[in-house]
Design a protein around this motif. Structure first.
Motif, PDB file in Angstrom:
ATOM      1  N   VAL A 155      -7.037 -13.228   2.238  1.00  0.00           N
ATOM      2  CA  VAL A 155      -6.534 -14.306   3.094  1.00  0.00           C
ATOM      3  C   VAL A 155      -5.163 -13.905   3.627  1.00  0.00           C
ATOM      4  O   VAL A 155      -4.302 -13.456   2.865  1.00  0.00           O
ATOM      5  N   PHE A 156      -4.980 -14.046   4.932  1.00  0.00           N
ATOM      6  CA  PHE A 156      -3.675 -13.762   5.524  1.00  0.00           C
ATOM      7  C   PHE A 156      -3.488 -14.641   6.753  1.00  0.00           C
ATOM      8  O   PHE A 156      -4.435 -15.270   7.234  1.00  0.00           O
ATOM      9  N   TYR A 157      -2.265 -14.709   7.259  1.00  0.00           N
ATOM     10  CA  TYR A 157      -1.969 -15.554   8.406  1.00  0.00           C
ATOM     11  C   TYR A 157      -2.278 -14.829   9.713  1.00  0.00           C
ATOM     12  O   TYR A 157      -2.040 -13.630   9.849  1.00  0.00           O
ATOM     13  N   GLY A 158      -2.813 -15.579  10.674  1.00  0.00           N
ATOM     14  CA  GLY A 158      -3.152 -15.005  11.966  1.00  0.00           C
ATOM     15  C   GLY A 158      -4.117 -15.909  12.701  1.00  0.00           C
ATOM     16  O   GLY A 158      -4.435 -17.017  12.245  1.00  0.00           O
ATOM     17  N   SER A 159      -4.568 -15.461  13.847  1.00  0.00           N
ATOM     18  CA  SER A 159      -5.540 -16.234  14.630  1.00  0.00           C
ATOM     19  C   SER A 159      -6.757 -15.372  14.899  1.00  0.00           C
ATOM     20  O   SER A 159      -6.668 -14.138  14.945  1.00  0.00           O
TER      21      SER A 159
ATOM     22  N   ILE B  93       0.799  -1.222   0.000  1.00  0.00           N
ATOM     23  CA  ILE B  93       0.000   0.000   0.000  1.00  0.00           C
ATOM     24  C   ILE B  93       0.832   1.273   0.000  1.00  0.00           C
ATOM     25  O   ILE B  93       1.920   1.327   0.583  1.00  0.00           O
ATOM     26  N   TYR B  94       0.307   2.300  -0.681  1.00  0.00           N
ATOM     27  CA  TYR B  94       0.807   3.661  -0.522  1.00  0.00           C
ATOM     28  C   TYR B  94      -0.128   4.377   0.447  1.00  0.00           C
ATOM     29  O   TYR B  94      -1.350   4.292   0.320  1.00  0.00           O
ATOM     30  N   ASP B  95       0.452   5.074   1.399  1.00  0.00           N
ATOM     31  CA  ASP B  95      -0.372   5.786   2.373  1.00  0.00           C
ATOM     32  C   ASP B  95      -1.174   6.894   1.701  1.00  0.00           C
ATOM     33  O   ASP B  95      -2.339   7.119   2.034  1.00  0.00           O
TER      34      ASP B  95
ATOM     35  N   GLU C 226      -8.270   5.598  12.268  1.00  0.00           N
ATOM     36  CA  GLU C 226      -8.378   4.343  13.013  1.00  0.00           C
ATOM     37  C   GLU C 226      -9.418   3.403  12.416  1.00  0.00           C
ATOM     38  O   GLU C 226      -9.445   2.210  12.718  1.00  0.00           O
ATOM     39  N   ARG C 227     -10.287   3.907  11.560  1.00  0.00           N
ATOM     40  CA  ARG C 227     -11.301   3.058  10.957  1.00  0.00           C
ATOM     41  C   ARG C 227     -10.742   2.180   9.846  1.00  0.00           C
ATOM     42  O   ARG C 227     -11.422   1.288   9.356  1.00  0.00           O
ATOM     43  N   ARG C 228      -9.505   2.433   9.431  1.00  0.00           N
ATOM     44  CA  ARG C 228      -8.896   1.605   8.395  1.00  0.00           C
ATOM     45  C   ARG C 228      -8.167   0.433   9.032  1.00  0.00           C
ATOM     46  O   ARG C 228      -7.413   0.593   9.981  1.00  0.00           O
ATOM     47  N   PHE C 229      -8.402  -0.756   8.486  1.00  0.00           N
ATOM     48  CA  PHE C 229      -7.783  -1.979   8.982  1.00  0.00           C
ATOM     49  C   PHE C 229      -6.683  -2.366   8.004  1.00  0.00           C
ATOM     50  O   PHE C 229      -6.930  -2.572   6.810  1.00  0.00           O
ATOM     51  N   THR C 230      -5.448  -2.450   8.491  1.00  0.00           N
ATOM     52  CA  THR C 230      -4.296  -2.741   7.654  1.00  0.00           C
ATOM     53  C   THR C 230      -3.751  -4.126   7.964  1.00  0.00           C
ATOM     54  O   THR C 230      -3.653  -4.517   9.129  1.00  0.00           O
ATOM     55  N   PHE C 231      -3.397  -4.867   6.930  1.00  0.00           N
ATOM     56  CA  PHE C 231      -2.878  -6.222   7.118  1.00  0.00           C
ATOM     57  C   PHE C 231      -1.978  -6.573   5.937  1.00  0.00           C
ATOM     58  O   PHE C 231      -1.945  -5.873   4.921  1.00  0.00           O
ATOM     59  N   VAL C 232      -1.228  -7.675   6.089  1.00  0.00           N
ATOM     60  CA  VAL C 232      -0.301  -8.115   5.050  1.00  0.00           C
ATOM     61  C   VAL C 232      -0.743  -9.466   4.522  1.00  0.00           C
ATOM     62  O   VAL C 232      -0.995 -10.397   5.291  1.00  0.00           O
TER      63      VAL C 232
END
Length: 228
Positions: free
Chosen positions: A159-163, A52-54, A120-126
């Protein structure tokens, strides 16, 4: 460090945008990783490799702005336009800057865009070494599948890794409102159309079973606002 992309197919405008970007960074007291593009393929390739670009600034190219906005890897989009255009509605939400552009109005809009990218309403993940950012309000649910998380929004699935436990803790900070009706699910109640004692029906028609151990928590959460 903030990652910023500036897109302009007008070569005479690029030096001016670089100058304004330098003034904004100096006055804002921040150092950013800024890249300049005149080809949409190049910026898409970079997003595939680095995520992502901010903030992305687009000069006049409505089609490019539309493509980047729909890609979901742009934190905030700044559109520089010659005047009001009906295409503006296709790329909302965005920050609009009408010409003529000067250092003062460029700084003002860039500051708002950076603050918006940190919303804060944006959810960021890899996922797959690519960083994504989605509006948390568009998230319908998280689903746990072994060590993977299926994130389903109103528009697509990631889809990403996590619990699911990690997601539950994370969504309580800054996002709020998510509820866990089952060991494998975390649901945004804004997308629940109906709830009974045994299942949640989401707005996309999906049914999620409410486990016996979670039933009391679900009922307490809704506090009888929904027939649960």
């Amino acid at each position: 460090m903030l990652k910023i992309a500036v897109y302009s197919e007008e070569k005479v405008m690029s030096p001016l945008l670089q100058e304004y970007m330098g003034i904004w960074q100096r006055d804002a007291g921040c150092v950013c990783a800024v890249r300049y593009y005149d080809n949409v393929h190049a910026i898409m390739v970079d997003m595939d490799l680095e995520g992502i670009y901010d903030v992305v600034v687009v000069y006049r190219s409505w089609d490019v702005a539309d493509v980047l906005k729909k890609d979901r890897r742009v934190g905030s989009l700044v559109m520089i336009a010659a005047g009001i255009n009906r295409r503006l509605y296709d790329i909302q939400p965005c920050y609009i800057l009408y010409e003529p552009v000067n250092a003062a109005n460029f700084k003002k809009v860039m500051t708002m865009a950076v603050e918006g990218s940190r919303d804060e309403r944006r959810f960021t993940f890899v996922s797959g070494r690519v960083r994504y950012s989605v509006d948390s309000r568009s998230i319908m649910y998280f689903e746990s599948e072994l060590r993977r998380i299926n994130l389903v929004t109103t528009e697509q699935k990631y889809v990403f890794y996590g619990s699911i436990g990690e997601m539950e803790k994370r969504m309580k900070v800054g996002y709020g409102g998510f509820i866990r009706p089952h060991e494998s699910y975390l649901v945004n109640p804004d997308h629940v159309s109906r709830c009974t004692a045994h299942e949640m029906i989401l707005t996309n028609g999906k049914s999620i079973h409410i486990s016996a151990t979670r039933r009391a928590d679900v009922k307490r959460y809704y506090n009888e606002l929904i027939n649960c």
